[in-house]
Design a protein around this motif. Structure first.
Motif, PDB file in Angstrom:
ATOM      1  N   PHE A  69      -2.085  17.039   5.934  1.00  0.00           N
ATOM      2  CA  PHE A  69      -2.116  16.888   4.482  1.00  0.00           C
ATOM      3  C   PHE A  69      -1.942  18.220   3.770  1.00  0.00           C
ATOM      4  N   ARG A  70      -2.414  19.304   4.424  1.00  0.00           N
ATOM      5  CA  ARG A  70      -2.281  20.602   3.784  1.00  0.00           C
ATOM      6  C   ARG A  70      -0.896  21.193   3.968  1.00  0.00           C
ATOM      7  N   ALA A  71      -0.136  20.685   4.941  1.00  0.00           N
ATOM      8  CA  ALA A  71       1.166  21.290   5.235  1.00  0.00           C
ATOM      9  C   ALA A  71       2.305  20.669   4.432  1.00  0.00           C
ATOM     10  N   ILE A  72       2.117  19.457   3.908  1.00  0.00           N
ATOM     11  CA  ILE A  72       3.251  18.847   3.209  1.00  0.00           C
ATOM     12  C   ILE A  72       3.067  18.974   1.698  1.00  0.00           C
ATOM     13  N   PRO A  73       4.184  19.045   0.964  1.00  0.00           N
ATOM     14  CA  PRO A  73       4.081  19.155  -0.491  1.00  0.00           C
ATOM     15  C   PRO A  73       3.442  17.901  -1.091  1.00  0.00           C
ATOM     16  N   VAL A  74       2.728  18.065  -2.204  1.00  0.00           N
ATOM     17  CA  VAL A  74       2.110  16.925  -2.887  1.00  0.00           C
ATOM     18  C   VAL A  74       3.161  15.859  -3.210  1.00  0.00           C
ATOM     19  N   LEU A  75       4.329  16.358  -3.590  1.00  0.00           N
ATOM     20  CA  LEU A  75       5.413  15.459  -3.965  1.00  0.00           C
ATOM     21  C   LEU A  75       5.780  14.505  -2.824  1.00  0.00           C
ATOM     22  N   MET A  76       5.862  15.063  -1.597  1.00  0.00           N
ATOM     23  CA  MET A  76       6.190  14.239  -0.428  1.00  0.00           C
ATOM     24  C   MET A  76       5.125  13.166  -0.218  1.00  0.00           C
ATOM     25  N   LEU A  77       3.851  13.572  -0.381  1.00  0.00           N
ATOM     26  CA  LEU A  77       2.764  12.621  -0.170  1.00  0.00           C
ATOM     27  C   LEU A  77       2.801  11.519  -1.235  1.00  0.00           C
ATOM     28  N   ILE A  78       3.200  11.889  -2.451  1.00  0.00           N
ATOM     29  CA  ILE A  78       3.332  10.868  -3.495  1.00  0.00           C
ATOM     30  C   ILE A  78       4.421   9.872  -3.105  1.00  0.00           C
ATOM     31  N   PHE A  79       5.530  10.379  -2.589  1.00  0.00           N
ATOM     32  CA  PHE A  79       6.578   9.472  -2.092  1.00  0.00           C
ATOM     33  C   PHE A  79       6.005   8.511  -1.050  1.00  0.00           C
ATOM     34  N   TRP A  80       5.235   9.072  -0.107  1.00  0.00           N
ATOM     35  CA  TRP A  80       4.677   8.260   0.975  1.00  0.00           C
ATOM     36  C   TRP A  80       3.748   7.172   0.450  1.00  0.00           C
ATOM     37  N   THR A  81       2.773   7.567  -0.389  1.00  0.00           N
ATOM     38  CA  THR A  81       1.821   6.548  -0.859  1.00  0.00           C
ATOM     39  C   THR A  81       2.529   5.521  -1.725  1.00  0.00           C
ATOM     40  N   TYR A  82       3.465   5.997  -2.540  1.00  0.00           N
ATOM     41  CA  TYR A  82       4.178   5.100  -3.443  1.00  0.00           C
ATOM     42  C   TYR A  82       4.921   4.024  -2.660  1.00  0.00           C
ATOM     43  N   PHE A  83       5.377   4.410  -1.461  1.00  0.00           N
ATOM     44  CA  PHE A  83       6.195   3.490  -0.668  1.00  0.00           C
ATOM     45  C   PHE A  83       5.375   2.740   0.384  1.00  0.00           C
ATOM     46  N   LEU A  84       4.358   3.421   0.946  1.00  0.00           N
ATOM     47  CA  LEU A  84       3.610   2.798   2.045  1.00  0.00           C
ATOM     48  C   LEU A  84       2.469   1.881   1.583  1.00  0.00           C
ATOM     49  N   LEU A  85       1.761   2.266   0.505  1.00  0.00           N
ATOM     50  CA  LEU A  85       0.599   1.475   0.089  1.00  0.00           C
ATOM     51  C   LEU A  85       0.927  -0.007  -0.127  1.00  0.00           C
ATOM     52  N   PRO A  86       2.012  -0.339  -0.850  1.00  0.00           N
ATOM     53  CA  PRO A  86       2.330  -1.765  -1.036  1.00  0.00           C
ATOM     54  C   PRO A  86       2.578  -2.483   0.292  1.00  0.00           C
ATOM     55  N   ILE A  87       3.152  -1.776   1.278  1.00  0.00           N
ATOM     56  CA  ILE A  87       3.426  -2.424   2.572  1.00  0.00           C
ATOM     57  C   ILE A  87       2.131  -2.660   3.333  1.00  0.00           C
ATOM     58  N   VAL A  88       1.248  -1.656   3.312  1.00  0.00           N
ATOM     59  CA  VAL A  88       0.012  -1.755   4.080  1.00  0.00           C
ATOM     60  C   VAL A  88      -0.917  -2.817   3.492  1.00  0.00           C
ATOM     61  N   PHE A  89      -1.030  -2.855   2.154  1.00  0.00           N
ATOM     62  CA  PHE A  89      -2.005  -3.762   1.538  1.00  0.00           C
ATOM     63  C   PHE A  89      -1.393  -5.067   1.039  1.00  0.00           C
ATOM     64  N   HIS A  90      -0.072  -5.214   1.212  1.00  0.00           N
ATOM     65  CA  HIS A  90       0.609  -6.442   0.813  1.00  0.00           C
ATOM     66  C   HIS A  90       0.379  -6.809  -0.638  1.00  0.00           C
ATOM     67  N   ILE A  91       0.139  -5.826  -1.489  1.00  0.00           N
ATOM     68  CA  ILE A  91       0.046  -6.102  -2.920  1.00  0.00           C
ATOM     69  C   ILE A  91       0.889  -5.089  -3.669  1.00  0.00           C
ATOM     70  N   ASP A  92       1.184  -5.429  -4.905  1.00  0.00           N
ATOM     71  CA  ASP A  92       1.947  -4.533  -5.740  1.00  0.00           C
ATOM     72  C   ASP A  92       1.014  -3.458  -6.268  1.00  0.00           C
ATOM     73  N   VAL A  93       1.058  -2.264  -5.676  1.00  0.00           N
ATOM     74  CA  VAL A  93       0.167  -1.188  -6.102  1.00  0.00           C
ATOM     75  C   VAL A  93       0.798  -0.473  -7.300  1.00  0.00           C
ATOM     76  N   PRO A  94       0.064  -0.392  -8.423  1.00  0.00           N
ATOM     77  CA  PRO A  94       0.641   0.317  -9.567  1.00  0.00           C
ATOM     78  C   PRO A  94       0.858   1.797  -9.264  1.00  0.00           C
ATOM     79  N   GLY A  95       1.871   2.372  -9.923  1.00  0.00           N
ATOM     80  CA  GLY A  95       2.225   3.773  -9.673  1.00  0.00           C
ATOM     81  C   GLY A  95       1.056   4.721  -9.862  1.00  0.00           C
ATOM     82  N   VAL A  96       0.245   4.453 -10.912  1.00  0.00           N
ATOM     83  CA  VAL A  96      -0.877   5.347 -11.208  1.00  0.00           C
ATOM     84  C   VAL A  96      -1.808   5.437 -10.001  1.00  0.00           C
ATOM     85  N   LEU A  97      -2.062   4.278  -9.385  1.00  0.00           N
ATOM     86  CA  LEU A  97      -3.002   4.234  -8.269  1.00  0.00           C
ATOM     87  C   LEU A  97      -2.447   4.977  -7.061  1.00  0.00           C
ATOM     88  N   SER A  98      -1.140   4.826  -6.798  1.00  0.00           N
ATOM     89  CA  SER A  98      -0.581   5.499  -5.626  1.00  0.00           C
ATOM     90  C   SER A  98      -0.584   7.010  -5.830  1.00  0.00           C
TER      91      SER A  98
END
Lengths: 228, 250
Positions: A69-98
């Motif tokens: 987590f410390r080695a990757i840019p925050v931006l990359m992690l935002i991409f990851w959560t924005y894309f992975l969270l909906p798949i993992v939790f099977h719900i539409d996660v709002p952008g703010v939350l990701s």
């Protein structure tokens, strides 16, 4: 200097389309920052304690995860959560939350190391004293070590929160309507006076960040006065 | 599980890997240039802050306060959109056109794009604020007797700083400085917002073209980790050499 562009768009910059639409602008920036600050503090505390108590391979694993987590840019992690969270939790996660999740994970990873450093900074005699009173390890940590360590760690927590306020601007990238996003929106709508717009929102961020910094100095001074 | 299998399904075509490699190259180039500029500027700011003249100390403190308490993204927007509006039109035109100098048959120097110029300028100023703090901490780590010894040898304040304090300070500050260089690598990702085709930008582009989100972001993430690991290794090597050199002197 042409300030009418600011006065005309002031409500939009401060709270977005609210109450007719979703909350945005500076208000959403504050909300995002507070949410991720609380989550990162909790995460940092739990992971930092885990890092201090774990031995062997769990400690190695935890160190590696935090290192990631410390080695990757925050931006990359935002991409990851924005894309992975909906798949993992099977719900539409709002952008703010990701975005909040990404900021909390990064902030938590950094804070875990300062919590760990704070706990290691407490003299071994404190542990021994607690254990000799017949307290279990967890109780020594909870009642003797943490209260002292947390006081020492306060500056790093505040530094991390100032960073979080600044990093919340990255929500712009995934289209969350916080301060930077609405500023860019206003800028591309009016097309003139970009310097005024970005200086003004720079000022809002400056007030938020340096205000938090000043508050932290006050609290630190208070603790120093009470311990000496 | 089937979702993950389809996500992991296929590798990226060589063409898209090439895009990502181009992005990586841009990220590394930008990081290296910014590291050099921010270190030079950071030394100047650190020297100004430790000066006895208030007219040097105050501007330096103001600089730190402004650049550390506003987001990098907003600073980049300001330089990219704001300043180009304030500059006279002819100079903006000159900055935007491609200039190149041909030096011999193989070497051609090309003036960087306006995006890259803004990225270098904005990132260098932002990073210099952090770098100068590390250098200042390093300067405080140099024993007071060193300054007195320099003065005793007849060096004036500036010479003492240049020949005695700074070389030692930079060595002390090396580990935290490397941490700042890692931050620079990570911060270059923000320049995608002003349209610079660095690693994050190209990963987003590959994702949009191929819909292979997992692969595109996965490869980009690995590239970032590799870049950070490279700096870490370099730091270990430099420190080991310093220790060996120190041992040899004794």
């Amino acid at each position: 200097m042409q300030l009418s562009v600011l006065t005309d768009n002031l409500p939009y910059l401060l709270w977005g389309a609210y109450p007719d639409g979703p909350l945005g602008g500076a208000a959403l920036t504050v909300l995002l920052s507070v949410g991720s600050a609380l989550a990162s503090a909790l995460l940092g505390l739990v992971l930092g304690i885990a890092l201090s108590l774990a031995r062997g391979w769990p400690q190695l694993l935890l160190t590696m995860v935090l290192g990631f987590f410390r080695a990757i840019p925050v931006l990359m992690l935002i991409f990851w959560t924005y894309f992975l969270l909906p798949i993992v939790f099977h719900i539409d996660v709002p952008g703010v939350l990701s975005v909040m999740c990404a900021l909390a994970l990064i902030g938590g990873a950094y804070l875990a190391h300062s919590v760990h450093a704070g706990i290691s900074g407490i003299k071994a005699g404190q542990w021994d004293a607690g254990l000799s009173l017949g307290m279990p390890r967890v109780a020594v940590l909870r009642h003797i070590v943490l209260p002292q360590a947390l006081q020492m760690m306060l500056p790093s927590f505040v530094n991390q929160w100032v960073t979080l306020i600044k990093d919340s601007s990255l929500a712009y990238i995934v289209g969350v309507g916080e301060l930077s996003f609405v500023a860019a929106q206003v800028n591309s709508r009016v097309m003139i006076y970009p310097a005024e717009i970005f200086m003004f929102i720079g000022l809002i961020y400056f007030v938020l960040c340096s205000g938090l910094g000043l508050f932290a100095d006050r609290v630190a001074a208070y603790f120093q006065a009470s311990t000496t | 599980m089937t979702e993950f299998q389809t996500i992991l399904g296929q590798m990226l075509a060589p063409k898209y890997l090439g895009w990502l490699l181009d992005g990586l190259w841009m990220t590394l180039l930008l990081s290296a240039v910014v590291a050099v500029f921010s270190t030079l500027l950071g030394i100047v700011i650190a020297a100004a802050r430790s000066s006895r003249q208030p007219w040097l100390v105050l501007p330096a403190r103001g600089f730190l306060s402004i650049f550390r308490n506003t987001p990098l993204l907003v600073q980049l927007f300001f330089w990219y959109f704001g300043v180009s509006g304030l500059l006279p039109e002819s100079s903006v035109e000159w900055l935007n056109t491609v200039h190149s100098v041909v030096l011999g048959p193989y070497l051609k120097l090309t003036w960087p794009s306006f995006e890259l110029l803004c990225a270098i300028f904005g990132l260098s100023l932002y990073s210099a604020a952090y770098v100068s703090e590390e250098i200042r901490a390093g300067m405080r780590g140099v024993a007071e007797a060193q300054r007195l010894a320099a003065a005793a040898l007849g060096l004036n304040r500036w010479q003492g700083l240049r020949y005695v304090i700074l070389p030692q300070a930079v060595r002390i500050a090396l580990p935290p400085l490397l941490g700042q260089y890692m931050n620079i690598v990570k911060n270059t990702s923000l320049t995608m917002a002003i349209g610079l085709a660095e690693l994050s930008y190209t990963s987003r582009q590959v994702e949009a073209q191929t819909f292979k989100t997992f692969q595109a972001f996965g490869v980009a993430t690995l590239f970032y980790i590799a870049a950070i690991a490279l700096i870490e290794t370099l730091g270990q090597l430099i420190q080991r050499r310093q220790r060996l050199a120190g041992a040899a002197q004794r």
